[in-house]
Motif scaffolding. Structure first.
Motif: not given
Ligand code: TPP
Ligand code: SF4
Ligand code: MG
Lengths: 342, 622
Positions: B363, B579, B582-584, B586-587, B590, B599, B601
């Motif tokens: 994270s 991951e 919570t979708g880092q 991914l962010k 994108r 994602g 997560n």
């Protein structure tokens, strides 16, 4: 190797940007003059500072230097000193930089006795941020951030350094270049951490804070010069310092037996007397000791660290990477898939 | 998966598996980490491929017998190259009721349970929260249960060895290990040798441990504790010399190697924090390599000392975990501004704040990429597996030195404490890291220009104190290009911000392109970073067994990203990014590439189970 330098050799081509009349100018001149006199190659000096007016200092020194971040200079200087015992490493810091945000690093550098020389420019104010009170401002001081007077009890930097078991502790004054250079010389000769509080006038936000020690009239009565091996007398011999119940007290010289006057010994292993002397004043408001409070020897952190490295090399030889990666036990698979330990 | 065969073991049948997952669980004081790692080493010598995952409580001495006090060690052994420590144990050793309670839910249906029945008294059952005794109430009927009075048998076994009092039951873990050695057909000699060496200064302890180990083995053999024993044949690993390595140790060794290859002394300034402390412990042992370690007063001082050491000409490193990295943030920006080489290791753990200090999480990615004041795009690298830490430590140092920049190197608790066999490199073949200290003025009039950039790398010269004629000042204030003098000029600030960013972006030309593994013509790409490397690839393999096409790619470089990543992403209509956050990533992906990635997560303080990712792949393929 001793080189012949003049002060100009330690000046840079950068315009010095303190306010006209600022005590920092005088300290800069003292330090430059002192280094020129030493004659040590200037590439062997490193000045590390934090943030504040005082911390601009390295930009004006023609040596190696780093203007770092607020409060962290003692830590950075520690990293230089422990990896490069061949250098002379100096820290320039302010009362906010060293005692507020960087208080932790200061006491730990002193406790470890890292071979660095710390010059704390104490103007009892935050200069660079334009006049808030600092951890050394007198109680009740009215500043921009304390319109009703401060309610913070101030630090006595010398007491703090002694409490942190610093091996060299001194106090001097921006205006008195000779005294400053005398203290610098002793700090330079000291092996280990040296802490020097330099009373520095900020003529813009805290003018005349040290007038009791700098004013022509006042200084005669208030400067207590600590000189190793000499009885502590001041005010043209009229006043003296004696120890009573472990406390240092000021008396009329003629009221005591001359043998009772405290003889200053900066090398006392126990810091109690030095601490007692530091309590003679809670700031530059009356009789205040200047000079070297404590100068004792204790193994330095950098020398000890390097000793351990040498000993390890002597015992185990220089590191062998190939052996290192095999040190937890290995097994070998041969071409035929056969496995053997080792 | 199982193939039954008769062996020379009388009356027992041996089932052969391609892989098995074994978990040792007990009270923190039961020595399960030791039992697990001994089992692992014996398995390595037997020739299995393997991967391990320890799990400890956050408390050092949680009350004995309670659920928070349970410590466990999981190992997967296989006859092929496996990628993770396994999803669910096939065999669970439970030394007390709390260990059973905490771990039973993970045991595969029909799995084997080895239970120390002596610990199942009323008090321990109550502490673990059992209302009835699971050994008697039928709740374990769906498992193959091997009940062993281990306290009693261990006491009996060590009687003649001279240990007394509390030391007697200390050998219990070796009894369990002996029984497991029998059950899984592990060689016994390596363990006996190890005991002798390890406890050479306490011969009675060595004798007790050896006696307990043999007793455990003999218990299995003579009582035929179970009708079925297990076998996992050796894997065909490539020829070479191997060691079983954890990520923290590999990272420490990588730093030592990097310093040697650069010809620089290594300096590590840090402050203790789980799970990064083992790097300090390991480095502090190697003073004969010229390694200086400094346990500072806090993390800010840790990085401060490292910045000082970098200025002074060392390979400077600092390391911590999330909370400590947060404290270092201001100083990382300083190092970026000073343009000094520095490696900052972040062994990630569950956050925020103290969070789950002994559990893995990923994270801190966005924090690493963006978590500093000002424009400071520091290079970010991520380690993929325990042994990869060695290579990535060297790589981080190479980039830091070549480009005169701090580099963030991300690990996590799974990598740090997990282990895998590592085929040892020939250290002579590791390329040198060239270091060019400035020796002479570089300006036209004999002046030294500390911010005159190298034409290719855009790096500034590294001039260390002590070099005559190169006296110069660095600092946090904006510098004038070339001269390094303090400058408040607007156009200069623009130029310097752009120069620093460009310098880092340009590193993309000096790092490998991202490789696509698996089905190149698949329409789904599983993209990962850090410790999801193993689970992602294992999941893709399993999905392929289900007949679907899937590709994988893994990022070791998060800033700059590999130069071909955009092209790779655009080849796949579907992108899955698993991951432990919570979708880092991914962010980030994108926003960088405007692709519609998806994602998967989780933040449960544990690595992905392979099945979780496989299921998601299969779902996306529907
Ligand atoms: C992290 C951080 N916090 C706050 C500041 C703002 N700041 C700069 S200098 C300073 C105080 C300086 O006071 P002092 O150390 O006494 O130095 P002087 O200017 O008086 O020489 C402060 C609060 C900063 N630069 N960085
Ligand atoms: S504000 Fe005060 S300390 Fe700062 S430069 Fe001006 S006079 Fe000196
Ligand atoms: Mg000040």
């Amino acid at each position: 190797m001793t080189l012949s330098y003049t002060r100009a050799d330690f000046q840079t081509d950068q315009e010095v940007r303190w306010c006209p009349g600022c005590g920092d100018y005088t300290i800069l001149a003292s330090v430059q003059q002192f280094l020129a006199r030493l004659g040590r190659p200037r590439e062997q000096f490193v000045f590390v500072s934090g943030i504040g007016c005082s911390s601009r200092f390295p930009y004006y020194m023609n040596t190696y230097g780093m203007h770092s971040i607020h409060g962290r200079a003692p830590a950075i200087a520690t990293g230089i000193a422990v990896t490069r015992p061949d250098l002379s490493v100096w820290v320039v810091t302010g009362d906010g930089d060293a005692l507020s945000i960087g208080g932790n690093h200061l006491i730990h550098a002193l406790r470890r006795n890292v071979n660095i020389k710390i010059l704390l420019f104490n103007n009892q104010i935050y200069g660079l941020t334009k006049g808030q009170y600092s951890p050394t401002s007198e109680l009740g001081k009215t500043t921009k951030s304390s319109p009703f007077g401060t309610i913070d009890h101030p630090f006595n930097p010398v007491s703090l350094a002694l409490g942190a078991e610093a091996t060299f502790v001194a106090r001097t004054l921006d205006m008195d270049r000779e005294h400053t250079q005398m203290v610098l010389q002793k700090a330079y000769e000291h092996e280990g951490a040296a802490f020097i509080e330099i009373y520095q006038n900020c003529n813009v936000f805290n003018d005349k804070a040290f007038i009791q020690l700098t004013g022509k009239e006042e200084r005669v009565h208030n400067r207590i010069n600590l000189e190793h091996g000499k009885p502590i007398v001041f005010d043209e011999g009229k006043k003296a310092v004696v120890l009573r119940d472990g406390q240092a007290v000021i008396v009329d010289s003629n009221s005591v037996d001359p043998g009772a006057i405290l003889v200053h010994d900066e090398t006392r292993p126990d810091p109690s007397v030095a601490f007692a002397l530091s309590r003679l004043s809670h700031g530059p408001y009356g009789p205040t000791p200047l000079g070297v409070f404590r100068n004792v020897s204790r193994p330095t952190y950098d020398a000890e660290m390097n000793r351990q490295l040498e000993e390890a090399r002597a015992q185990r030889g220089p590191g062998d990477l190939s052996k290192l990666i095999r040190s937890l036990g290995t097994w070998t698979v041969d071409e035929g898939g056969e496995i053997t330990e080792g | 998966m199982a193939e039954e065969s008769a062996t020379d073991r009388p009356q027992t049948q041996t089932q052969t598996f391609d892989r098995l997952v074994i978990r040792f669980a007990g009270d923190s004081g039961d020595g399960m980490q030791l039992a697990g790692s001994r089992f692992t080493d014996a398995s390595a010598l037997f020739g299995n491929d393997l991967a391990t995952l320890p799990s400890y409580p956050a408390e050092i001495r949680a009350p004995a017998g309670t659920l928070p006090g349970v410590s466990s060690f999981q190992v997967q052994i296989a006859d092929y190259d496996i990628l993770t420590a396994g999803d669910e144990p096939d065999c669970l050793v439970a030394m007390n009721p709390a260990a059973l309670k905490k771990n039973l839910k993970d045991l595969r249906d029909g799995g084997t349970l080895i239970i120390n029945t002596d610990a199942f008294d009323e008090r321990n059952l109550a502490k673990a929260g059992f209302e009835s005794n699971p050994l008697e109430d039928g709740s374990l009927d769906s498992y193959r249960v091997i009940k062993v009075p281990m306290d009693e048998l261990t006491t009996e076994a060590v009687r003649e060895t001279g240990v007394t009092g509390r030391d007697v039951l200390r050998s219990k873990n070796f009894f369990a290990l002996g029984l497991m050695a029998w059950l899984f057909g592990r060689p016994t000699q390596p363990t006996l040798d190890w005991i002798e060496k390890k406890f050479s200064r306490k011969p009675e302890v060595a004798a007790a441990n050896a006696a307990a180990f043999k007793a455990g083995y003999n218990f299995g053999e003579t009582t035929e504790a179970t009708k079925v024993t297990f076998e996992v044949k050796p894997a065909t690993l490539p020829a070479g010399t191997y060691t079983n390595i954890t990520g923290n140790i590999a990272l420490a060794w990588g730093l030592v190697a990097a310093a040697q290859k650069a010809g620089l002394p290594l300096f590590y300034g840090t402050y203790p924090i789980t799970p990064a402390s083992d790097i300090l412990h390991e480095l502090s042992r190697h003073k004969n390599f010229g390694v200086r370690t400094l346990q500072a007063e806090d993390e800010i001082a840790g990085i401060g000392t490292a910045i000082g050491a970098a200025f002074a000409g060392c390979l400077a490193v600092t390391g911590s975990s999330g909370p400590g990295i947060a404290l270092k943030s201001e100083a990382i920006s300083l190092a970026f501004m000073l343009e000094l080489p520095l490696v900052v290791v972040n062994v990630q753990r569950g956050g925020p704040s103290t969070g789950l200090p002994t559990k893995p999480e990923q994270s801190d990615l966005l924090f690493s990429l963006y978590g500093r004041h000002g424009e400071s795009p520091v290079p970010v690298l991520a380690i993929a597996s325990p042994s990869d830490a060695f290579d990535m430590a060297i790589e981080a140092a190479r980039i830091a030195i070549k480009y005169m920049t701090p580099v963030l190197l991300l690990s996590d608790n799974y990598i740090a404490n997990g282990s895998e066999p590592w085929k040892l490199p020939n250290v002579d073949e590791i390329p040198p890291i060239p270091v060019k200290f400035a020796k002479h003025p570089n300006g036209p009039d004999g002046k030294f220009l500390p911010y005159m950039r190298d034409f290719d790398t855009f790096a500034r010269p590294w001039a260390v104190p002590g070099t005559p004629g190169l006296e110069h000042r660095v600092g946090g204030l904006e510098k004038e290009a070339v001269t390094g003098n303090v400058s408040y000029d607007p156009a200069n600030h623009q130029l310097m911000v752009d120069s620093r960013a460009w310098k880092v972006a340009n590193i993309a030309n000096d790092i490998p392109e991202v490789e696509v593994e698996g089905d190149q013509d698949a329409d789904l790409l599983v993209l990962g970073w850090g410790s999801t490397y193993g689970p992602n690839r294992a999941a893709a393999r399993r999905a392929r067994l289900e007949g679907v096409k899937v590709a994988t790619a893994h990022l070791r470089y998060l800033n700059p990203l590999p130069r071909n990543l955009g092209d790779v992403l655009r080849r796949f209509p579907k992108i899955l990014i698993p991951e432990l956050n919570t979708g880092q990533l991914l962010k980030h992906i994108r926003s960088e590439y405007l692709v519609d990635a998806v994602g998967l997560n989780k933040v449960m303080g544990e690595p992905f189970k392979v099945a979780e990712i496989t299921d998601k792949i299969l779902e996306m393929k529907k």
